[in-house]
Motif scaffolding. Sequence first.
Motif, mmCIF file in Angstrom:
data_model
loop_
_atom_site.group_PDB
_atom_site.id
_atom_site.type_symbol
_atom_site.label_atom_id
_atom_site.label_comp_id
_atom_site.label_asym_id
_atom_site.label_seq_id
_atom_site.Cartn_x
_atom_site.Cartn_y
_atom_site.Cartn_z
ATOM 1 N N LEU A 1 80.004 130.257 12.857
ATOM 2 C CA LEU A 1 80.297 129.351 13.637
ATOM 3 C C LEU A 1 81.753 128.718 13.587
ATOM 4 O O LEU A 1 82.509 128.491 14.605
ATOM 5 N N GLY A 2 82.047 129.000 12.324
ATOM 6 C CA GLY A 2 83.638 128.507 12.020
ATOM 7 C C GLY A 2 84.715 129.333 12.732
ATOM 8 O O GLY A 2 85.552 129.125 13.112
ATOM 9 N N GLY B 1 87.601 128.881 15.550
ATOM 10 C CA GLY B 1 88.899 129.363 15.211
ATOM 11 C C GLY B 1 89.375 130.191 16.408
ATOM 12 O O GLY B 1 90.578 130.127 16.725
ATOM 13 N N GLN B 2 88.664 131.036 16.952
ATOM 14 C CA GLN B 2 88.753 131.665 18.209
ATOM 15 C C GLN B 2 89.195 130.857 19.415
ATOM 16 O O GLN B 2 90.131 131.207 20.090
ATOM 17 N N MET B 3 88.813 129.847 19.601
ATOM 18 C CA MET B 3 89.116 128.957 20.595
ATOM 19 C C MET B 3 90.021 128.079 20.163
ATOM 20 O O MET B 3 90.536 126.871 21.011
ATOM 21 N N ARG B 4 90.720 128.084 18.841
ATOM 22 C CA ARG B 4 91.565 127.287 18.545
ATOM 23 C C ARG B 4 91.126 125.730 18.628
ATOM 24 O O ARG B 4 92.092 124.921 18.998
ATOM 25 N N MET B 5 90.269 125.702 18.279
ATOM 26 C CA MET B 5 89.673 124.176 18.196
ATOM 27 C C MET B 5 88.877 123.604 16.820
ATOM 28 O O MET B 5 88.656 124.785 16.069
ATOM 29 N N SER B 6 88.863 122.679 16.417
ATOM 30 C CA SER B 6 88.243 122.292 15.328
ATOM 31 C C SER B 6 86.987 121.534 15.529
ATOM 32 O O SER B 6 87.080 120.626 16.342
ATOM 33 N N PRO B 7 85.747 121.801 14.826
ATOM 34 C CA PRO B 7 84.659 120.952 14.962
ATOM 35 C C PRO B 7 84.416 119.458 14.652
ATOM 36 O O PRO B 7 83.914 118.534 14.814
ATOM 37 N N ARG B 8 86.011 119.175 14.062
ATOM 38 C CA ARG B 8 86.243 117.643 13.846
ATOM 39 C C ARG B 8 87.398 117.074 14.539
ATOM 40 O O ARG B 8 87.844 116.174 14.060
ATOM 41 N N ASP B 9 87.623 117.746 15.924
ATOM 42 C CA ASP B 9 88.538 117.063 16.682
ATOM 43 C C ASP B 9 87.832 115.702 17.391
ATOM 44 O O ASP B 9 87.659 115.945 18.550
ATOM 45 N N MET C 1 80.192 116.418 12.640
ATOM 46 C CA MET C 1 80.757 117.582 13.258
ATOM 47 C C MET C 1 80.333 117.941 14.613
ATOM 48 O O MET C 1 79.308 117.865 14.890
ATOM 49 N N LEU C 2 81.232 118.456 15.636
ATOM 50 C CA LEU C 2 81.108 118.659 16.733
ATOM 51 C C LEU C 2 80.143 119.893 16.823
ATOM 52 O O LEU C 2 80.086 120.679 15.940
ATOM 53 N N THR C 3 79.159 119.854 17.881
ATOM 54 C CA THR C 3 78.216 121.011 17.877
ATOM 55 C C THR C 3 78.627 122.143 19.055
ATOM 56 O O THR C 3 79.356 121.781 19.992
ATOM 57 N N MET C 4 77.652 123.109 19.277
ATOM 58 C CA MET C 4 77.862 124.003 20.407
ATOM 59 C C MET C 4 77.577 123.330 21.690
ATOM 60 O O MET C 4 78.276 123.524 22.777
ATOM 61 N N ARG C 5 76.808 122.396 21.710
ATOM 62 C CA ARG C 5 76.656 121.513 23.076
ATOM 63 C C ARG C 5 78.010 120.856 23.194
ATOM 64 O O ARG C 5 78.458 120.801 24.782
ATOM 65 N N ASP C 6 78.769 120.216 22.230
ATOM 66 C CA ASP C 6 79.831 119.644 22.548
ATOM 67 C C ASP C 6 81.009 120.598 23.215
ATOM 68 O O ASP C 6 81.818 120.351 23.770
ATOM 69 N N PRO D 1 73.034 108.922 22.046
ATOM 70 C CA PRO D 1 73.914 107.897 21.376
ATOM 71 C C PRO D 1 75.357 108.679 21.329
ATOM 72 O O PRO D 1 75.601 109.555 21.791
ATOM 73 N N GLY D 2 76.421 107.813 20.895
ATOM 74 C CA GLY D 2 77.663 108.088 20.839
ATOM 75 C C GLY D 2 77.645 109.227 19.753
ATOM 76 O O GLY D 2 76.825 109.677 18.881
ATOM 77 N N LEU D 3 78.903 110.063 19.948
ATOM 78 C CA LEU D 3 79.013 111.273 18.915
ATOM 79 C C LEU D 3 78.896 110.843 17.428
ATOM 80 O O LEU D 3 79.339 110.083 17.087
ATOM 81 N N GLY D 4 77.978 111.705 16.595
ATOM 82 C CA GLY D 4 77.993 111.446 15.405
ATOM 83 C C GLY D 4 76.909 110.518 14.901
ATOM 84 O O GLY D 4 76.533 110.348 13.714
ATOM 85 N N LEU D 5 76.168 109.985 15.996
ATOM 86 C CA LEU D 5 75.192 108.855 15.716
ATOM 87 C C LEU D 5 73.550 109.522 15.826
ATOM 88 O O LEU D 5 72.867 108.827 15.849
ATOM 89 N N ASP D 6 73.746 110.828 16.152
ATOM 90 C CA ASP D 6 72.236 111.133 16.581
ATOM 91 C C ASP D 6 71.409 111.628 15.243
ATOM 92 O O ASP D 6 70.310 111.520 15.417
#
Length: 613
Positions: free
Chosen positions: A211-212, A216-224, A351-356, A434-439
Amino acid sequence: MLNRRRMLQTVLGTGATLGASSLLPAWAKSSSNGNLGVPSLSGTRFDLEIGQFPVRLNGKVGMATGINGTLPGPLLRLREGDDVTMNVTNRLAEDTSIHWHGLLVPFHMDGVPGVSFPGIKPGETFKYQFKVPQNGTYWYHSHSGLQEQLGHYGPIVIDPAGTDPVAYDREYVLVLSDWSFTHPHRIFDKLKKNAESLNFNRPTLSNPTGLGGMWGQMRMSPRDLADVTGETYTYLINGHSTADNFNMVFQPGERVRLRIINASAMTLFNVRLPGLPMTVVQADGLNVQPVETDEFQMGVAETYDVIIAPTEARAYAFVAESIDRSGQAVATLGPRAGMRVDAPALRAVPMLTMRDMGMAHGDMAGMSGMGRMDHGPDTATAGDDMKGHDMGAMSMMPDPHGPAVQPVKIEADIERGPGVAKVSGMTMSRLGEPGLGLDDVPHRTLTYNQLRALDMNEDHRPPGREIVIHLTSNMERYMWSFDGVKFSEVTESIKFYEGERVRLTLVNDTMMPHPIHLHGMFFDLVNGGGHHMPRKHTVTVKPADRVSVDITAEHVGDWAFHCHLLYHMHAGMMQVVSVIPPADDTTPAEKMPAGQMNMPMDHHGMNHGEGKS
């Protein structure tokens, strides 16, 4: 107040800021007054001065830009139906403005330079005059440059002309904000040079195949989750940091009303009082059917009124935690003035997920970023994406009292330039989340699907057409836009026609939540609420989210439409909505200008293509 303002002006004039720092914060009042700790102004005539003044936070002195020398600005207490005059004088060396967020004022009183008025020049006084047509909790702030980040904001409470349906014994107004001793233009420059430079929550992504590696390939962080974090910000409640300990007093058995305003520049807050349930009674200034919950996430510019009823004579923590959990502001609610509650520990960073990401687990097709568009559930691709997901969360609930609301196929006409890094492969309604991180928290959390207007919606017509707007970005270059076009490059406004009922659908193709605000009108959030859809002026659109709102275009004029994350708006995520009167007796759908895709909707509220301006 007048003497104190003169003192602050003298301090600034002599350069003796540090010498006066022991007097700060000069605006701190006893919480037993039942207000927010800053002056409260009431009546129908208000004299407001915008200037610079020193503030002290966590023992450090900085310079604020604000109203009447306080951070936040004074509470303006209005009454529904009154005609009010706001004399706003600019004491700055640059232009300024005040926007009355959520108030339904004439467009030339809305306070957006370049859209509804020229702005207020240094040394000039602008007279805002309008009738107050509503009641509830609102706020005001600058719409000039980045002044809002410097402290140019304050609360508004409008008392109802009749009986308030909410019963309470005591109230507090709580203005949440983010403060930095770094000048906002320097913050923006850092973000433009390196969008990740102020995100100190980034994990190490060492697995190139897992997953990491995908992130990385998408130049994004799951903590953005936030562009600017607690490393840069001090989070405030009514101008007080946690160390300053804003204090609220109650008597056991009282019903206490908290009017909570997110006046931050960039921070979504998670709000909770551990051990004390909250009953939500108002959202964005309008009454909702009471909903009891333990925590909710507030987008920037949203307001929530809650009732709490503590029965024990002990101190409680009011916690406003940033969405990325890099910091928080904590106040004390207790039976005696001066109490200090222990601040809870910050929770684990979500952490952001694949759904995000706009992808289901195992769906690699979206890795190209630009290679896929949204699909409805009638396609095989979407069906594969939806495996393992709660279908109820992925589509809007059918409305038994009005038009059926179903996911629709969207073929977006997006400018595919450098400002669009990706288009989500799969979007869905996330109003039931709910809001991100509250699930995964162990208590109740509020969702948009739970909100119902207390009073029946006035306009029961189905929308005549739908306009679809994509929220787009290139995070690496810190470019933010609607439909791939930043505000400076927009050639024409989005057209609404006076009196029409129009559906606006927002599709988030970015990896971050965006609080989207439309000036001049409320919108009905399409959440399965029948004729009790909640009416809001700001809605947070989650990553890979599709949110629809129905709007009755009543107020002719040009209205700002933008993301309320200040640096996103500054970077280009803004447009103008023009409500124009019909030129003749033809219907709005028949008068759309050539080249503007118009999507008529049938009597079931279903669209037949995409409408976009």
